[in-house]
Design a protein around this motif. Structure first.
Motif, PDB file in Angstrom:
ATOM      1  N   ALA B  88    -150.734 -40.109 -63.864  1.00 55.47           N
ATOM      2  CA  ALA B  88    -149.512 -40.040 -64.507  1.00 55.47           C
ATOM      3  C   ALA B  88    -148.887 -39.034 -63.664  1.00 55.47           C
ATOM      4  O   ALA B  88    -147.552 -39.083 -63.315  1.00 55.47           O
ATOM      5  CB  ALA B  88    -149.641 -39.349 -65.938  1.00 55.47           C
ATOM      6  N   ILE B  89    -149.390 -38.043 -63.018  1.00 56.58           N
ATOM      7  CA  ILE B  89    -148.715 -36.754 -62.489  1.00 56.58           C
ATOM      8  C   ILE B  89    -148.517 -37.398 -60.947  1.00 56.58           C
ATOM      9  O   ILE B  89    -147.131 -37.329 -60.651  1.00 56.58           O
ATOM     10  CB  ILE B  89    -149.603 -35.553 -62.313  1.00 56.58           C
ATOM     11  N   GLU B  91    -147.707 -40.274 -60.372  1.00 56.00           N
ATOM     12  CA  GLU B  91    -146.472 -41.348 -60.438  1.00 56.00           C
ATOM     13  C   GLU B  91    -145.233 -40.686 -60.418  1.00 56.00           C
ATOM     14  O   GLU B  91    -144.218 -41.285 -59.892  1.00 56.00           O
ATOM     15  CB  GLU B  91    -146.517 -42.160 -61.908  1.00 56.00           C
ATOM     16  N   THR B  92    -145.253 -39.325 -60.760  1.00 56.36           N
ATOM     17  CA  THR B  92    -143.934 -38.759 -60.578  1.00 56.36           C
ATOM     18  C   THR B  92    -143.963 -37.927 -59.412  1.00 56.36           C
ATOM     19  O   THR B  92    -142.865 -37.007 -59.308  1.00 56.36           O
ATOM     20  CB  THR B  92    -143.635 -37.866 -61.988  1.00 56.36           C
ATOM     21  N   THR B  93    -144.674 -38.034 -58.820  1.00 57.29           N
ATOM     22  CA  THR B  93    -144.756 -37.095 -57.402  1.00 57.29           C
ATOM     23  C   THR B  93    -144.146 -37.816 -56.243  1.00 57.29           C
ATOM     24  O   THR B  93    -144.281 -38.859 -55.938  1.00 57.29           O
ATOM     25  CB  THR B  93    -146.305 -36.604 -56.931  1.00 57.29           C
ATOM     26  N   GLN B  94    -143.243 -36.965 -55.498  1.00 58.22           N
ATOM     27  CA  GLN B  94    -142.375 -37.516 -54.505  1.00 58.22           C
ATOM     28  C   GLN B  94    -143.475 -37.694 -53.224  1.00 58.22           C
ATOM     29  O   GLN B  94    -144.237 -37.015 -52.984  1.00 58.22           O
ATOM     30  CB  GLN B  94    -141.459 -36.515 -54.144  1.00 58.22           C
ATOM     31  N   ARG B 147    -149.539 -28.285 -59.446  1.00 54.39           N
ATOM     32  CA  ARG B 147    -149.311 -29.145 -60.737  1.00 54.39           C
ATOM     33  C   ARG B 147    -150.774 -29.774 -61.473  1.00 54.39           C
ATOM     34  O   ARG B 147    -150.841 -29.789 -62.624  1.00 54.39           O
ATOM     35  CB  ARG B 147    -148.482 -30.250 -60.573  1.00 54.39           C
TER      36      ARG B 147
END
Lengths: 225, 301
Positions: B88-89, B91-94, B147
């Motif tokens: 999940a992390i 997926e939102t990481t650039q 993170r």
């Protein structure tokens, strides 16, 4: 054509020539004489840009020699035929190639002037030696070849340094006749020599002026010759 | 001496008369040819080394930099949850192009060489692996670590840089050494040609004096020497290059096991690269002879 104005030249310490003024007019015939080491060869070298005067001005065809770059000097030499006392040739080329060398280096193909070349070879009497290499030639043949090489570009001026230095009397007479004929065709001729009998022989055939170097200066020799 | 296309053509075609004014030389000419050939032969290998090292550095630097691995080290009952949290992390990481957890079967295949294929993974606390493929921008490894440590305590990010960096550095250094060798070979050719040209100019001092006397310009005299040495360097280097390339063709090809070294040789268009060696050698000889001739001629009357 060639003008010297208050020219001086010194080697290292001593002054060899000083305050020399001389003008070679078109069509004139000059002898330059004087004792060995008086500076005859140096004076001739000043006349074709091989040496620069240490003082005064030398003008070759109207241009001061100091203003000429190396290429200009090369172009001047195409208008001045020089005959040295110890003529040097390219020993690996045949005589005819050596005589036409000035044409080659100025970008004119010798093939286009074959007739002139043959005529010239006949005129100096070297036709049957055309394919010989320079080291195979006799002293007289070398001198005549040098004259031929000096005139092939039809220069305005011919400078000859002891042209009869190492050849016999009969041969030097022949060479002198060549130079006189050239003068009659309108060429300016200056011959450095210490051979007074040559000068006397010439005076009978052409109106020649005799310049003598004495005491570092040049003077017109009188009629005593 | 302007160098446009027309004068270049005239230079190559040559002036047979101008060539003849300088006497031919037998033995020293052959030495120049030989030295140019030997230098070109060496240059072929230096070039092959540089190109191969370059390929290696690019591959290690490029492909491996585009991937990273996350290990989830956690008690069995939390492993699935932490894996899901980590994904999940990601997926939102650039900079992450895609991320997926390896399946049991894939992990088993990875471990098989060490533990055999009968291993039952469920019985062991094997960490779950997540393969991360980066996009062109790449990820900020330090930020992602922060993170992950906050939200997935069992996650360890490995961006491969620890073991990749020295390999890439070594390959890059190897490539640099190859190019330095080529430059040195070029400089040695220049030195050799300069010495040979100076010797030729000195030996032909009388020829040059005669040419000057009859009205030859410096360019004309220099040209005869320049053309001669340029053609010798060009010819010698061509022979050396061809021999070097033949030697490269007959190099034992790298097997799959030695793939690590990618094979010292040329690939594809790389085979065209050595063809520039003779041209460069000719260019170097041209400049070296021109400088030597100009220098010598300036000192004569």
């Amino acid at each position: 054509m060639i003008e010297l104005e208050n020219v001086a030249y010194s080697y290292g310490g001593g002054e060899l020539l000083s305050d020399i003024s001389l003008r070679l007019a078109p069509g004139s015939f000059h002898f330059l004489t004087g004792p060995s080491g008086a500076g005859k060869t140096t004076l001739l070298k000043l006349c074709y840009g091989a040496l620069l005067p240490t003082a005064g001005h030398v003008r070759l065809f109207g241009a001061d020699v100091r203003s000429l770059d190396r290429d200009d000097i090369a172009i001047v030499r195409r208008r001045v035929g020089v005959v040295h006392q110890d003529v040097q040739f390219l020993d690996h080329l045949s005589l005819v190639d050596n005589i036409s060398l000035p044409l080659t280096v100025s970008g004119r193909q010798a093939d286009t002037v074959t007739n002139d070349l043959n005529e010239l070879m006949t005129w100096v009497g070297l036709t049957n030696r055309a394919d010989a290499l320079p080291p195979e030639l006799s002293g007289g043949e070398r001198q005549r070849a040098a004259v031929a090489r000096a005139v092939i570009m039809s220069p305005d001026v011919i400078l000859a340094d002891e042209p009869t230095g190492n050849i016999d009397w009969e041969m030097s007479q022949r060479l002198l006749r060549l130079l006189i004929e050239l003068n009659k065709m309108g060429k300016t001729v200056l011959i450095a020599t210490h051979d007074l009998s040559l000068i006397r022989a010439a005076k009978a055939q052409v109106q020649a002026r005799v310049l003598r170097i004495t005491n570092r200066r040049i003077q017109l020799a009188g009629a005593d010759l | 001496m302007k160098l446009d296309l027309g004068s270049l053509r005239a230079f190559i075609k040559g002036d047979t008369h101008a060539d003849r004014v300088v006497p031919p030389t037998g033995f020293t000419a052959q030495l120049t040819l030989f030295a140019a050939a030997a230098m070109a032969f060496l240059a072929v290998f230096a070039l092959a080394l540089s190109l191969a090292a370059g390929r290696l550095a690019d591959r290690w630097g490029d492909e491996l930099a585009r991937s990273a691995t996350i290990r989830i080290v956690a008690p069995l009952d939390q492993r699935a949850a932490q894996t899901a949290a980590a994904l999940a992390i990601l997926e939102t990481t650039q900079g992450v192009a895609s991320a997926r957890a390896l399946t049991d079967a894939e992990q088993q295949a990875l471990l098989a060489p060490w533990f055999g294929s009968e291993l039952v993974l469920d019985a062991l606390p094997v960490p779950r692996l997540i393969e991360v493929i980066e996009d062109a921008d790449g990820i900020d490894a330090a930020g992602l670590r922060l993170r992950l440590s906050a939200e997935v305590p069992g996650a360890i990010l490995d961006d491969h840089s620890r073991w990749r960096a020295p390999l890439v550095e070594a390959a890059s250094r190897l490539r640099l050494l190859g190019w330095v060798s080529i430059v040195l070979i070029g400089a040695a050719v220049a030195a050799m040609i300069t010495l040979a040209a100076n010797a030729a100019l000195a030996a032909n001092a009388q020829v040059i004096a005669v040419l000057r006397l009859v009205g030859a310009t410096d360019d004309y005299i220099a040209q005869a020497f320049i053309r001669r040495f340029t053609l010798r360097a060009l010819g010698g280097a061509a022979v050396g290059t061809v021999l070097g390339m033949i030697a490269m063709i007959f190099m034992p090809s790298a097997s799959a096991a030695a793939g690590f070294l990618t094979g010292l040789g040329f690939q594809g268009f790389g085979w065209l690269a050595p063809l520039f060696i003779p041209v460069l050698a000719g260019g170097v000889a041209f400049l070296a002879t021109r400088m030597a001739a100009r220098h010598t001629l300036r000192e004569l009357t």
